[in-house]
Motif scaffolding. Sequence first.
Motif, mmCIF file in Angstrom:
data_model
loop_
_atom_site.group_PDB
_atom_site.id
_atom_site.type_symbol
_atom_site.label_atom_id
_atom_site.label_comp_id
_atom_site.label_asym_id
_atom_site.label_seq_id
_atom_site.Cartn_x
_atom_site.Cartn_y
_atom_site.Cartn_z
ATOM 1 N N SER A 39 -1.589 -49.307 13.381
ATOM 2 C CA SER A 39 -2.899 -49.584 13.986
ATOM 3 C C SER A 39 -4.015 -48.919 13.204
ATOM 4 O O SER A 39 -5.110 -49.487 13.039
ATOM 5 N N SER A 40 -3.764 -47.719 12.712
ATOM 6 C CA SER A 40 -4.771 -47.016 11.911
ATOM 7 C C SER A 40 -5.102 -47.800 10.653
ATOM 8 O O SER A 40 -6.263 -47.868 10.231
ATOM 9 N N ALA A 41 -4.087 -48.422 10.032
ATOM 10 C CA ALA A 41 -4.328 -49.222 8.830
ATOM 11 C C ALA A 41 -5.179 -50.441 9.155
ATOM 12 O O ALA A 41 -6.112 -50.783 8.413
ATOM 13 N N GLU A 42 -4.880 -51.101 10.256
ATOM 14 C CA GLU A 42 -5.664 -52.273 10.650
ATOM 15 C C GLU A 42 -7.117 -51.890 10.923
ATOM 16 O O GLU A 42 -8.051 -52.600 10.519
ATOM 17 N N GLN A 43 -7.313 -50.773 11.587
ATOM 18 C CA GLN A 43 -8.670 -50.314 11.880
ATOM 19 C C GLN A 43 -9.424 -49.944 10.608
ATOM 20 O O GLN A 43 -10.612 -50.248 10.460
ATOM 21 N N ALA A 44 -8.725 -49.285 9.661
ATOM 22 C CA ALA A 44 -9.368 -48.880 8.410
ATOM 23 C C ALA A 44 -9.812 -50.093 7.602
ATOM 24 O O ALA A 44 -10.910 -50.118 7.044
ATOM 25 N N VAL A 45 -8.962 -51.113 7.541
ATOM 26 C CA VAL A 45 -9.300 -52.327 6.800
ATOM 27 C C VAL A 45 -10.459 -53.057 7.461
ATOM 28 O O VAL A 45 -11.366 -53.568 6.788
ATOM 29 N N PRO A 84 6.948 -48.445 10.746
ATOM 30 C CA PRO A 84 5.492 -48.390 10.927
ATOM 31 C C PRO A 84 4.745 -48.117 9.618
ATOM 32 O O PRO A 84 3.653 -48.664 9.388
ATOM 33 N N LEU A 85 5.340 -47.302 8.743
ATOM 34 C CA LEU A 85 4.700 -47.045 7.453
ATOM 35 C C LEU A 85 4.737 -48.282 6.563
ATOM 36 O O LEU A 85 3.762 -48.576 5.853
ATOM 37 N N ILE A 86 5.832 -49.017 6.597
ATOM 38 C CA ILE A 86 5.906 -50.262 5.838
ATOM 39 C C ILE A 86 4.879 -51.261 6.366
ATOM 40 O O ILE A 86 4.203 -51.957 5.587
ATOM 41 N N ALA A 87 4.729 -51.336 7.680
ATOM 42 C CA ALA A 87 3.736 -52.238 8.267
ATOM 43 C C ALA A 87 2.328 -51.850 7.831
ATOM 44 O O ALA A 87 1.496 -52.711 7.508
ATOM 45 N N ALA A 88 2.049 -50.551 7.813
ATOM 46 C CA ALA A 88 0.735 -50.084 7.364
ATOM 47 C C ALA A 88 0.511 -50.433 5.902
ATOM 48 O O ALA A 88 -0.574 -50.884 5.512
ATOM 49 N N ARG A 89 1.541 -50.240 5.093
ATOM 50 C CA ARG A 89 1.405 -50.547 3.670
ATOM 51 C C ARG A 89 1.130 -52.025 3.452
ATOM 52 O O ARG A 89 0.281 -52.402 2.617
ATOM 53 N N LEU A 90 1.817 -52.891 4.180
ATOM 54 C CA LEU A 90 1.588 -54.325 4.041
ATOM 55 C C LEU A 90 0.160 -54.703 4.401
ATOM 56 O O LEU A 90 -0.476 -55.525 3.731
ATOM 57 N N THR A 91 -0.358 -54.106 5.452
ATOM 58 C CA THR A 91 -1.749 -54.366 5.847
ATOM 59 C C THR A 91 -2.711 -53.958 4.748
ATOM 60 O O THR A 91 -3.647 -54.698 4.391
#
Length: 349
Positions: A39-45, A84-91
Amino acid sequence: MNVTQSASTAVERVSARGPLSAAVLKSLQGEGPGVDVASSAEQAVASTADVIRDDDVQLALFLLYAVVYGSIPELDARREWDLPLIAARLTLERAFEAAIRAVVPDWPVPEPSAGAVASTLFKVTSADTGPSLSRFLAKKATREQALEFLVLRSIYTLREADPHSWAIPRLRGRAKAALVEIQADEYGGGQAERVHAELFAKAMRGAGLDDRYGGYVDVVPAVTLASMNMMSLFGLNRRLIGAIVGHLAAFEMTSSIPSRLYADGLRRLGFGEDVTDYFDEHVEADAVHEQIAGRDLAGALAEEHPELLPDILFGATACLTLDGVVAEHVLERWQSGRCALRDVTGGGE
């Protein structure tokens, strides 16, 4: 900023640059569940105006790649395949790749023959009009600016060749043989002391700098991390095999002359052979590598897989574009009398 005093120890050398990198760092240090990195990755993007220059995004992506390389041992290796880290990386990768494609110019696609591809790549690199950091270092840079330059280069060069090596198991035939030939030189041809990353580590020590990988992560700007992250993005994603091959071709084709200028500048400033050896090595080596990379690697791959030719050109132009962004940042800082590194002291630039 005193460059020789700006490195810290162990994992303390990496400080978060925002909520996303803080969440990623906490998770990679094995501090347990409870950090929603995806979720943090999605918010950052969603909130950034410029992925390429965003400190929080680029540091987070750098750390997610670092745990795969093992380049910062203090990061928990058990988190490499954490979902979750892989999901963040993909985002982050999707957003980063889109941002790169948005700023990279198109280039006409030639016929898929080794000769035509090599000729086009030489035209692409010859047409590059980006700012010349090497000429500035050769003629005008101060000793402190030279140290800053080495610090900035360390993010890639202390791991030199590694991002491109991910392509080896994904190639076959002539292209694979060409890449292995280049990489064998990069890794010293069987001589540990001639591994190019080790030559650069020697240069760092000779200049009074920390030679540990990542010793200066905190002080390098987002665009420097982005340059390394782009290589990792291309290398670690099999669908981008053409891009990492094109990147290497452009990288080799634009290295020999700048290396000579860097060596000249470092000698002008009084640095010894222990510092200049790395750059002197690349004057001759990359003059050979550029021919192999253009025809035998990129050209052979295009002949075998014509569908990859657009990505080969994309990787080459992306290399030149991101290198130009980094050079523009550094020269703008230096020409205005400022440090090219991030200020982590809180005392201003």
